[in-house]
Design a protein around this motif. Sequence first.
Motif, PDB file in Angstrom:
ATOM      1  N   GLU A  45       0.831  -1.213   0.000  1.00 42.69           N
ATOM      2  CA  GLU A  45       0.000   0.000   0.000  1.00 42.69           C
ATOM      3  C   GLU A  45       0.859   1.253   0.000  1.00 42.69           C
ATOM      4  O   GLU A  45       0.576   2.234  -0.700  1.00 42.69           O
ATOM      5  N   LEU A  46       1.953   1.232   0.784  1.00 42.65           N
ATOM      6  CA  LEU A  46       2.867   2.376   0.782  1.00 42.65           C
ATOM      7  C   LEU A  46       3.487   2.563  -0.587  1.00 42.65           C
ATOM      8  O   LEU A  46       3.591   3.696  -1.090  1.00 42.65           O
ATOM      9  N   LYS A  47       3.887   1.481  -1.216  1.00 43.83           N
ATOM     10  CA  LYS A  47       4.464   1.573  -2.557  1.00 43.83           C
ATOM     11  C   LYS A  47       3.481   2.250  -3.511  1.00 43.83           C
ATOM     12  O   LYS A  47       3.875   3.155  -4.275  1.00 43.83           O
ATOM     13  N   GLN A  48       2.233   1.818  -3.481  1.00 53.69           N
ATOM     14  CA  GLN A  48       1.247   2.400  -4.390  1.00 53.69           C
ATOM     15  C   GLN A  48       1.050   3.888  -4.113  1.00 53.69           C
ATOM     16  O   GLN A  48       0.934   4.702  -5.043  1.00 53.69           O
ATOM     17  N   THR A  49       1.035   4.260  -2.832  1.00 53.51           N
ATOM     18  CA  THR A  49       0.884   5.669  -2.471  1.00 53.51           C
ATOM     19  C   THR A  49       2.033   6.505  -3.012  1.00 53.51           C
ATOM     20  O   THR A  49       1.832   7.599  -3.565  1.00 53.51           O
ATOM     21  N   LEU A  50       3.248   5.995  -2.875  1.00 49.92           N
ATOM     22  CA  LEU A  50       4.414   6.728  -3.347  1.00 49.92           C
ATOM     23  C   LEU A  50       4.460   6.798  -4.869  1.00 49.92           C
ATOM     24  O   LEU A  50       4.875   7.819  -5.440  1.00 49.92           O
ATOM     25  N   GLN A  55       6.793  10.585  -7.158  1.00 48.94           N
ATOM     26  CA  GLN A  55       8.213  10.634  -6.830  1.00 48.94           C
ATOM     27  C   GLN A  55       8.953   9.470  -7.475  1.00 48.94           C
ATOM     28  O   GLN A  55       8.386   8.388  -7.664  1.00 48.94           O
ATOM     29  N   PRO A  56      10.220   9.671  -7.840  1.00 51.31           N
ATOM     30  CA  PRO A  56      10.987   8.559  -8.411  1.00 51.31           C
ATOM     31  C   PRO A  56      11.307   7.514  -7.339  1.00 51.31           C
ATOM     32  O   PRO A  56      11.718   7.855  -6.227  1.00 51.31           O
ATOM     33  N   ILE A  57      11.092   6.264  -7.690  1.00 51.40           N
ATOM     34  CA  ILE A  57      11.405   5.148  -6.789  1.00 51.40           C
ATOM     35  C   ILE A  57      12.279   4.188  -7.583  1.00 51.40           C
ATOM     36  O   ILE A  57      11.871   3.684  -8.639  1.00 51.40           O
ATOM     37  N   TYR A  58      13.459   3.909  -7.055  1.00 53.09           N
ATOM     38  CA  TYR A  58      14.415   3.093  -7.794  1.00 53.09           C
ATOM     39  C   TYR A  58      13.799   1.742  -8.183  1.00 53.09           C
ATOM     40  O   TYR A  58      13.214   1.031  -7.354  1.00 53.09           O
ATOM     41  N   GLY A  59      13.950   1.393  -9.457  1.00 52.35           N
ATOM     42  CA  GLY A  59      13.513   0.099  -9.950  1.00 52.35           C
ATOM     43  C   GLY A  59      12.011  -0.074 -10.028  1.00 52.35           C
ATOM     44  O   GLY A  59      11.529  -1.135 -10.418  1.00 52.35           O
ATOM     45  N   VAL A  60      11.294   0.925  -9.615  1.00 54.40           N
ATOM     46  CA  VAL A  60       9.832   0.892  -9.652  1.00 54.40           C
ATOM     47  C   VAL A  60       9.333   1.880 -10.701  1.00 54.40           C
ATOM     48  O   VAL A  60       8.611   1.514 -11.630  1.00 54.40           O
ATOM     49  N   THR A  61       9.767   3.126 -10.570  1.00 55.82           N
ATOM     50  CA  THR A  61       9.450   4.123 -11.585  1.00 55.82           C
ATOM     51  C   THR A  61      10.726   4.683 -12.217  1.00 55.82           C
ATOM     52  O   THR A  61      10.690   5.742 -12.848  1.00 55.82           O
ATOM     53  N   THR A  69      18.558   7.247 -13.380  1.00 55.20           N
ATOM     54  CA  THR A  69      18.157   8.631 -13.647  1.00 55.20           C
ATOM     55  C   THR A  69      17.022   8.730 -14.665  1.00 55.20           C
ATOM     56  O   THR A  69      16.530   9.828 -14.932  1.00 55.20           O
ATOM     57  N   ARG A  70      16.590   7.594 -15.204  1.00 54.57           N
ATOM     58  CA  ARG A  70      15.549   7.609 -16.233  1.00 54.57           C
ATOM     59  C   ARG A  70      14.227   7.180 -15.611  1.00 54.57           C
ATOM     60  O   ARG A  70      14.004   6.010 -15.331  1.00 54.57           O
ATOM     61  N   GLN A  71      13.365   8.120 -15.394  1.00 52.64           N
ATOM     62  CA  GLN A  71      12.083   7.853 -14.736  1.00 52.64           C
ATOM     63  C   GLN A  71      11.018   7.537 -15.785  1.00 52.64           C
ATOM     64  O   GLN A  71      11.017   8.085 -16.889  1.00 52.64           O
ATOM     65  N   ILE A  72      10.094   6.638 -15.386  1.00 52.83           N
ATOM     66  CA  ILE A  72       8.991   6.274 -16.268  1.00 52.83           C
ATOM     67  C   ILE A  72       7.673   6.572 -15.560  1.00 52.83           C
ATOM     68  O   ILE A  72       7.617   6.732 -14.333  1.00 52.83           O
ATOM     69  N   SER A  73       6.606   6.599 -16.362  1.00 54.02           N
ATOM     70  CA  SER A  73       5.283   6.829 -15.790  1.00 54.02           C
ATOM     71  C   SER A  73       4.778   5.574 -15.093  1.00 54.02           C
ATOM     72  O   SER A  73       5.238   4.458 -15.370  1.00 54.02           O
ATOM     73  N   SER A  74       3.789   5.749 -14.229  1.00 51.09           N
ATOM     74  CA  SER A  74       3.231   4.602 -13.503  1.00 51.09           C
ATOM     75  C   SER A  74       2.598   3.595 -14.456  1.00 51.09           C
ATOM     76  O   SER A  74       2.526   2.399 -14.147  1.00 51.09           O
ATOM     77  N   ALA A  75       2.176   4.019 -15.616  1.00 53.26           N
ATOM     78  CA  ALA A  75       1.543   3.110 -16.574  1.00 53.26           C
ATOM     79  C   ALA A  75       2.527   2.077 -17.133  1.00 53.26           C
ATOM     80  O   ALA A  75       2.113   1.026 -17.628  1.00 53.26           O
ATOM     81  N   LYS A  76       3.819   2.368 -17.039  1.00 56.60           N
ATOM     82  CA  LYS A  76       4.823   1.466 -17.606  1.00 56.60           C
ATOM     83  C   LYS A  76       5.461   0.533 -16.576  1.00 56.60           C
ATOM     84  O   LYS A  76       6.304  -0.285 -16.930  1.00 56.60           O
ATOM     85  N   THR A  77       5.063   0.678 -15.313  1.00 53.76           N
ATOM     86  CA  THR A  77       5.811  -0.012 -14.253  1.00 53.76           C
ATOM     87  C   THR A  77       5.716  -1.537 -14.329  1.00 53.76           C
ATOM     88  O   THR A  77       6.684  -2.230 -14.034  1.00 53.76           O
ATOM     89  N   ALA A  78       4.568  -2.067 -14.705  1.00 49.11           N
ATOM     90  CA  ALA A  78       4.428  -3.523 -14.769  1.00 49.11           C
ATOM     91  C   ALA A  78       5.272  -4.104 -15.890  1.00 49.11           C
ATOM     92  O   ALA A  78       5.973  -5.130 -15.704  1.00 49.11           O
ATOM     93  N   GLU A  79       5.242  -3.469 -17.074  1.00 45.58           N
ATOM     94  CA  GLU A  79       6.023  -3.983 -18.195  1.00 45.58           C
ATOM     95  C   GLU A  79       7.525  -3.881 -17.914  1.00 45.58           C
ATOM     96  O   GLU A  79       8.309  -4.726 -18.356  1.00 45.58           O
ATOM     97  N   LEU A  80       7.922  -2.855 -17.161  1.00 45.10           N
ATOM     98  CA  LEU A  80       9.321  -2.726 -16.779  1.00 45.10           C
ATOM     99  C   LEU A  80       9.795  -3.957 -16.006  1.00 45.10           C
ATOM    100  O   LEU A  80      10.920  -4.428 -16.193  1.00 45.10           O
ATOM    101  N   GLN A  81       8.931  -4.495 -15.160  1.00 40.49           N
ATOM    102  CA  GLN A  81       9.308  -5.667 -14.371  1.00 40.49           C
ATOM    103  C   GLN A  81       9.489  -6.909 -15.251  1.00 40.49           C
ATOM    104  O   GLN A  81      10.399  -7.708 -15.029  1.00 40.49           O
ATOM    105  N   ARG A  82       8.626  -7.061 -16.246  1.00 39.34           N
ATOM    106  CA  ARG A  82       8.807  -8.199 -17.165  1.00 39.34           C
ATOM    107  C   ARG A  82      10.116  -8.072 -17.936  1.00 39.34           C
ATOM    108  O   ARG A  82      10.844  -9.052 -18.110  1.00 39.34           O
ATOM    109  N   ASN A  83      10.425  -6.854 -18.407  1.00 41.25           N
ATOM    110  CA  ASN A  83      11.663  -6.666 -19.153  1.00 41.25           C
ATOM    111  C   ASN A  83      12.888  -6.894 -18.279  1.00 41.25           C
ATOM    112  O   ASN A  83      13.902  -7.428 -18.745  1.00 41.25           O
ATOM    113  N   LEU A  84      12.810  -6.487 -17.023  1.00 36.56           N
ATOM    114  CA  LEU A  84      13.914  -6.726 -16.087  1.00 36.56           C
ATOM    115  C   LEU A  84      14.254  -8.208 -16.032  1.00 36.56           C
ATOM    116  O   LEU A  84      15.433  -8.597 -16.070  1.00 36.56           O
ATOM    117  N   VAL A  85      13.237  -9.030 -15.925  1.00 38.10           N
ATOM    118  CA  VAL A  85      13.450 -10.471 -15.844  1.00 38.10           C
ATOM    119  C   VAL A  85      13.994 -10.991 -17.171  1.00 38.10           C
ATOM    120  O   VAL A  85      14.964 -11.772 -17.202  1.00 38.10           O
TER     121      VAL A  85
END
Length: 542
Positions: A45-50, A55-61, A69-85
């Motif tokens: 819940e805290l993660k979602q609030t932040l 605000q930039p959150i490492y590895g999340v946004t 230093t490259r921030q993404i929108s919240s809409a891209k956060t799920a796909e970022l996790q798939r690409n990380l893997v």
Amino acid sequence: MQHQRNALVIDGRTLRVDDVVDVASGGADVRLAGSAAVRIEQSRELKQTLIDSGQPIYGVTTGFGDSVTRQISSAKTAELQRNLVRYHLNGTGPIAAADVVRATMLIRANCLARGASGIRVAVIDGLLALVNHDALPLIPERGSVGASGDLVPLCYVASAVFGEGRVTYRNETRPATDVWTEIGLPPVVPEAKDGLALINGTSFSAAFAVLALAEAERLVRLAELCTAMASEALLGNSGHFAPFIHAQKPHPGQQASAAAVRELLADSGLALDHGRVVGLTDRIGERGYLKQERSIQDRYSVRCAPHVIGMVRDTAAWVRQWVEIEINSTNDNPLFDAGDGIVHSGGNFYGGHLVQAMDALKVGVANLADLLDRQLELVVDEKFNNGLTPNLVPRFAAGDWRAGLHHGFKGMQIACSAIAAEALKGTMPASVFSRSTEAHNQDKVSMAPIAGRDARAVAALVEEVVAIHLLAMCQALDLRGVENAAPLTRGIHALIRSRVPELTDDRAMDGDIAVVLHLVRSGALVAELDRLRGRGQAIPVG
């Protein structure tokens, strides 16, 4: 931690080395504690609030590593996790053994269960579903430097959790998505931070560490058994293990090892206490010179065995403490403090304690191989074995045509020495080979997975040394008259002889080694020793 029959409840704080070993060895029923689920949801819940705050959150946004230093929108956060893997699926080398994979998944689930990673309960449920159904990702052993966690090997776990990649299930290698369908559960659909939480930790290194530690603790007990049998084979002085000696140098492990060997030699008619050894020879009286019937001091590999084995006992004690802290730690990044409502970036993924523990453990365990190889050399060498046959060949009656044709354990000692040397070669510390990686973001790394793999490989070699040593000691006791051995060593001799016959003519002994090696690795030898002792538990290692 709550335990039920064939069940384990994890809470992120009370997982034991023995729990991991149990789950790694086969089927399991592992569940998440309700208290842990509450903490997990609070951090999520805290993660979602932040995220919603922008605000930039490492590895999340943000991107990963030097791409922070490259921030993404919240809409891209799920796909970022798939690409990380996906971009870390580049492991090489042999596929990790099933016990390592089970241990890895259990440890990763438990670390996430501490509730500071900002993930969903569903992620841990997905890990535990794979564990409980024994659907095991294919994890190549090589590719991790141990910081930023075990990224490459853990990506194969994350990929399976997300329904991608391949797993072994019911003795077949199959697409993970098909296995999820067969077990009747959906794979996890990742959201922000889920992939990073799965891969950014020390769980692959810790799996090797747990299993190497368990093997080292078993080898300590077997080395004490081997030493007792060598003492008998050499007609040794059991007084070397007297409590008074070791109380004067009171390292706990040394005292415990001396006590273990002393107990194993109780009532032996071959290894005699100091008073009986001295009593075998008349007093010198007025004579100017007298040769003793039996030496009052054995060579170092027997006399100093508690000092060598006890060192490994004491090493295992602190290694166990460090490993249990590690497998109950939040070792990813970033971490979410639900109490204060803030996110922290740090370096808990660093495997520094694990690499130091494994570098030390493998040195201690390799020393056991060297110790036992030296004992074996004494037993097969007619210059030092106090009247045993050369190379433990059978005794042939005068005129027997077979005399001179046989070489007994000569080849076995050569093989044992070669294996011991290989174990010793594997003790090079991994911790000092840090490499700067990932555009100098990961500029100091632990190398923990390499040390863990090395430690387990060394332990496997020492198990082979133990098997050869035990076969030789059984042969020596046959030659001495096993009826004169101590009850405990006689019982172990009987177990081995129930599977491997005495050597009466030269024969291939690779099959004999394999049989005893199975007794060693299955735990059957240690279990029989406990049964003979009439106790449920031996002197604890550590």
